[in-house]
Design a protein around this motif. Sequence first.
Motif, mmCIF file in Angstrom:
data_model
loop_
_atom_site.group_PDB
_atom_site.id
_atom_site.type_symbol
_atom_site.label_atom_id
_atom_site.label_comp_id
_atom_site.label_asym_id
_atom_site.label_seq_id
_atom_site.Cartn_x
_atom_site.Cartn_y
_atom_site.Cartn_z
ATOM 1 N N HIS A 96 -6.175 -57.557 22.503
ATOM 2 C CA HIS A 96 -4.702 -57.139 22.468
ATOM 3 C C HIS A 96 -4.084 -56.592 23.604
ATOM 4 O O HIS A 96 -2.959 -56.758 24.031
ATOM 5 C CB HIS A 96 -4.569 -56.122 21.282
ATOM 6 C CG HIS A 96 -4.596 -56.513 20.016
ATOM 7 N ND1 HIS A 96 -5.735 -57.162 19.367
ATOM 8 C CD2 HIS A 96 -3.744 -56.686 18.849
ATOM 9 C CE1 HIS A 96 -5.576 -57.393 18.250
ATOM 10 N NE2 HIS A 96 -4.239 -57.057 17.601
ATOM 11 N N ILE B 172 -9.290 -64.140 21.570
ATOM 12 C CA ILE B 172 -8.860 -63.469 20.365
ATOM 13 C C ILE B 172 -9.889 -63.465 19.271
ATOM 14 O O ILE B 172 -10.457 -64.386 19.033
ATOM 15 C CB ILE B 172 -7.366 -64.135 19.967
ATOM 16 C CG1 ILE B 172 -6.469 -64.162 21.038
ATOM 17 C CG2 ILE B 172 -6.866 -63.548 18.754
ATOM 18 C CD1 ILE B 172 -5.289 -65.266 20.700
ATOM 19 N N HIS C 234 -9.918 -63.659 16.139
ATOM 20 C CA HIS C 234 -9.787 -65.063 15.229
ATOM 21 C C HIS C 234 -10.110 -66.259 15.755
ATOM 22 O O HIS C 234 -10.326 -67.077 15.018
ATOM 23 C CB HIS C 234 -8.293 -64.761 14.556
ATOM 24 C CG HIS C 234 -8.146 -63.418 14.109
ATOM 25 N ND1 HIS C 234 -8.926 -62.689 13.150
ATOM 26 C CD2 HIS C 234 -6.934 -62.631 14.250
ATOM 27 C CE1 HIS C 234 -8.573 -61.423 13.040
ATOM 28 N NE2 HIS C 234 -7.182 -61.396 13.470
ATOM 29 N N ASP D 153 -7.479 -55.827 11.286
ATOM 30 C CA ASP D 153 -6.188 -56.884 11.779
ATOM 31 C C ASP D 153 -5.766 -57.826 10.615
ATOM 32 O O ASP D 153 -6.648 -58.447 10.169
ATOM 33 C CB ASP D 153 -6.984 -57.674 13.069
ATOM 34 C CG ASP D 153 -5.563 -58.477 13.779
ATOM 35 O OD1 ASP D 153 -5.399 -57.630 14.720
ATOM 36 O OD2 ASP D 153 -5.152 -59.404 13.244
ATOM 37 N N HIS E 120 -4.386 -60.630 10.676
ATOM 38 C CA HIS E 120 -4.571 -61.859 10.685
ATOM 39 C C HIS E 120 -6.068 -62.468 10.624
ATOM 40 O O HIS E 120 -6.218 -63.704 10.926
ATOM 41 C CB HIS E 120 -3.911 -62.437 12.173
ATOM 42 C CG HIS E 120 -2.146 -62.453 12.118
ATOM 43 N ND1 HIS E 120 -1.708 -61.228 12.593
ATOM 44 C CD2 HIS E 120 -1.497 -63.300 11.277
ATOM 45 C CE1 HIS E 120 -0.421 -61.476 12.248
ATOM 46 N NE2 HIS E 120 -0.116 -62.602 11.773
ATOM 47 N N SER F 87 -1.427 -67.217 20.841
ATOM 48 C CA SER F 87 -1.867 -66.277 19.871
ATOM 49 C C SER F 87 -2.583 -66.832 18.564
ATOM 50 O O SER F 87 -2.918 -68.150 18.804
ATOM 51 C CB SER F 87 -0.351 -66.076 18.988
ATOM 52 O OG SER F 87 -0.206 -66.910 18.026
ATOM 53 N N CYS F 88 -3.232 -65.980 17.839
ATOM 54 C CA CYS F 88 -4.469 -66.639 16.990
ATOM 55 C C CYS F 88 -3.825 -67.473 15.987
ATOM 56 O O CYS F 88 -4.535 -67.963 15.145
ATOM 57 C CB CYS F 88 -4.778 -65.337 16.199
ATOM 58 S SG CYS F 88 -3.799 -64.384 15.282
ATOM 59 N N CYS G 115 -4.166 -61.748 23.427
ATOM 60 C CA CYS G 115 -3.047 -61.937 22.596
ATOM 61 C C CYS G 115 -1.837 -62.097 23.164
ATOM 62 O O CYS G 115 -0.674 -62.529 22.736
ATOM 63 C CB CYS G 115 -3.178 -60.516 21.643
ATOM 64 S SG CYS G 115 -4.303 -60.287 20.557
ATOM 65 N N CYS H 106 2.339 -62.128 22.083
ATOM 66 C CA CYS H 106 2.436 -62.115 20.532
ATOM 67 C C CYS H 106 2.650 -60.617 20.090
ATOM 68 O O CYS H 106 3.182 -60.386 19.315
ATOM 69 C CB CYS H 106 1.212 -62.446 19.894
ATOM 70 S SG CYS H 106 1.099 -62.138 18.114
ATOM 71 N N VAL H 107 2.175 -59.839 21.127
ATOM 72 C CA VAL H 107 2.460 -58.252 20.708
ATOM 73 C C VAL H 107 2.441 -57.326 21.862
ATOM 74 O O VAL H 107 2.141 -57.625 23.060
ATOM 75 C CB VAL H 107 1.111 -57.877 19.913
ATOM 76 C CG1 VAL H 107 -0.150 -57.875 20.898
ATOM 77 C CG2 VAL H 107 1.212 -56.700 19.379
ATOM 78 N N ASN I 291 3.291 -65.516 15.218
ATOM 79 C CA ASN I 291 3.150 -65.475 13.976
ATOM 80 C C ASN I 291 4.477 -64.443 13.237
ATOM 81 O O ASN I 291 4.838 -64.336 12.055
ATOM 82 C CB ASN I 291 2.040 -64.965 13.304
ATOM 83 C CG ASN I 291 1.236 -63.935 14.037
ATOM 84 O OD1 ASN I 291 1.895 -63.085 14.230
ATOM 85 N ND2 ASN I 291 0.141 -64.400 14.593
ATOM 86 N N ARG J 100 8.891 -57.029 18.296
ATOM 87 C CA ARG J 100 7.421 -57.348 18.239
ATOM 88 C C ARG J 100 7.119 -57.865 19.719
ATOM 89 O O ARG J 100 5.945 -57.645 19.904
ATOM 90 C CB ARG J 100 7.171 -58.509 17.191
ATOM 91 C CG ARG J 100 5.885 -59.070 17.251
ATOM 92 C CD ARG J 100 5.002 -58.330 16.436
ATOM 93 N NE ARG J 100 3.487 -59.041 16.494
ATOM 94 C CZ ARG J 100 2.406 -58.428 15.952
ATOM 95 N NH1 ARG J 100 2.421 -57.513 15.204
ATOM 96 N NH2 ARG J 100 1.101 -59.165 16.152
HETATM 97 S S1 SF4 Z 1 -1.413 -61.648 15.535
HETATM 98 FE FE1 SF4 Z 1 -1.075 -61.760 17.748
HETATM 99 S S2 SF4 Z 1 -1.734 -59.582 18.285
HETATM 100 FE FE2 SF4 Z 1 -2.676 -59.686 16.091
HETATM 101 S S3 SF4 Z 1 -4.742 -60.790 16.729
HETATM 102 FE FE3 SF4 Z 1 -3.304 -62.525 16.595
HETATM 103 S S4 SF4 Z 1 -2.643 -62.959 18.580
HETATM 104 FE FE4 SF4 Z 1 -3.616 -60.994 18.588
#
Ligand code: SF4
Lengths: 198, 471
Positions: free
Chosen positions: B66, B110, B112, B131, B133, B349-350, B411, B414-415, B433, B439
């Motif tokens: 992250h 990441i 995931h 997390d 996701h 992003s994931c 990440c 995304c964050v 997402n 965000r």
């Molecule tokens: S949603 Fe975004 S911040 Fe969360 S694990 Fe996936 S890429 Fe990283």
Amino acid sequence: MRPFTTLTGIAIPLGQANIDTDIIMPARWLKHVTRSGLGIGAFEALRADPANIFDSPRNKGAPILIAGRNFGCGSSREHACWALADLGVRCIIAPDFADIFAGNAVKNGILLVELPEAAIAQLLRAAASEEITVDLHAQTVTSASVAPQSFNIDPFRRKCLLEGLDDIDLTLAEADYIDMFEAKRAETRPWAEIQARQ
Amino acid sequence: MMAAPRTLYEKIWDDHVIRSRDDGIDLIWIDRHLVHEVSSPQAFESLRMAGRNVRRGDLTLAIADHNVPTENRHLPIADVHSAKQVALLEQNAAEFGIGHLGMTHPDQGIVHVVGPERGFTLPGLTLVCGDSHTATHGALGALAFGIGTSEIEHVLATQSLWLRRSKTLRVELTGTLAPGVSAKDIALALIGLIGANGGTGHVIEFVGPAVARLSVEARMTLCNMAIEAGARSGLIAPDDVTIAYVASRPEAPTGESWHKAVAYWRSLASDPGCHYDRSVAIDVGSLAPIVSWGVSPEQVIPIDGCIPDVDNLDDPSDAEAARRALDYMALRPDAPIEGLPIENVFIGSCTNSRIEDLRAAAQIAEGRKVAANVRQALVVPGSAAVRRQAEAEGLDRIFIEAGFSWREPGCSMCVGLNPDKVPPGERCASTSNRNFIGRQGPGARTHLLSPAMAAAAAVTGRLVDVRRMVN
Ligand code: SF4
């Protein structure tokens, strides 16, 4: 964990559907590596407005929050619960809550009460001038002008809240069962072990 | 007597029950645990304070994602808090005997994305991560879900969790996707259909001929977004596609063990006649590319549609939410979404940072240029392995020549935890997402869409229908 039995106090009438974890606890506060002191970042964007409902003399430190559907949706960040607890919130009333948030709340002694939209609307009106009482034994929410509203809660979560249980101790008492399962798994599903790590 | 027909979810659950209590709560064994730097520090701290050990460090893998910057990785992390979290993860992993892929590890990425590509994630397992996701891993037929920090601590100490069985929601996908329409569009359409809390309390199982035709990467996009519909897990039964994907992953079983595993995985599919609590069906052939217009992933429309007229929404609380969303997004009700100028593009992003996502974006970017009004267009591979693969295929050249910024895995945008942010008041066409308020950075205005749609937005400088750009 501090037990939860009954609570009477001011309720912050937030309302609004889909209050997500980014609203409750914006990302920059996730860089903290301790649980304490996060209340200052809670609802940061909403509280940038000097006339916000969280910091008014009447509502500041209020123990109850009333919100719209799907409260706590989004990320798994327990920081959202730590921040709410740090603000003084001990009970949130809404039509429904996101699953992960609900799991985190109980671990932090925060009671989540699910009530239908109509009851929420009544409580939002009452909150302006009355204190709200939440009784976890009786499973009711009431105020001077709102007749007792019954709510359902998972019996295990209720027990954890009423008794302030730490469930790791509870689980460690089951160590024999875990050992047995682990041994059986190694036999029946050997492939589920990590094979190699380069 | 024949056993009652069971769903995939019930089969995995039943095989992980350590102990059932009378009140309907089961103690569930956890096969795999992914840990990242943001949600874990307080869990390790509590373990330390209580003098508890990690029960199965070998089943646990820690990865920093992250907070990591996506450029100049040879330099120390400039933000002191980010640097501290990343360093703390490494220290905690070493102290508690957990595998760790740090920022400079050749397989970092990441969580995931890395889990499945290493074979850490396998069908039929239970997998958790602090997390939300974590739902992503359900694409391989693993029961995977996000947990909070207290639960992380619980899993570290006991390799188990007390859980109540979820309800099941069957999502049947039929039809064939039109060119330019992808798994991301299916996910957004589903959330639009059932709402951001439509799956609350449920595990979603995706079934049907359109699912069978999806690659594992596309299935991950779909399951990743299950959480945005409120479902803690998405699940897809392992099939030939899954087994081909898992074979030869570095941590996958081999030899005799592999054959045993495959036989087990094939037994997991939901039985004919099993019971689901709810069902919905989507003909994916009828879908246009989908874009979000608001601040909840349920606020979506087809790219050829119009932003809703808030005064005509039936539910007053929805209308109120819509008004607030339009205000934040600076949009007019009833206006077409197509043509809206954007200043930022994020492909990553994931949800959408795997090799197929990058291929889909590169196909649109090839031979075109990022529009002059686009201030930043990032392509951020989900892992170092994805990055290497993309470079081997020449995708990095396509992106760089078109004017995109080709980044290191993480990440990213995304964050708002690392340097990649959308400036206040600016729009971003984003393959991530969540379009929540703030965000992607305070005041950022996010439009969720697919990788192909994001690339199309980059090269035209506005939200456009990518179907006109694919052949
Ligand atoms: S949603 Fe975004 S911040 Fe969360 S694990 Fe996936 S890429 Fe990283």
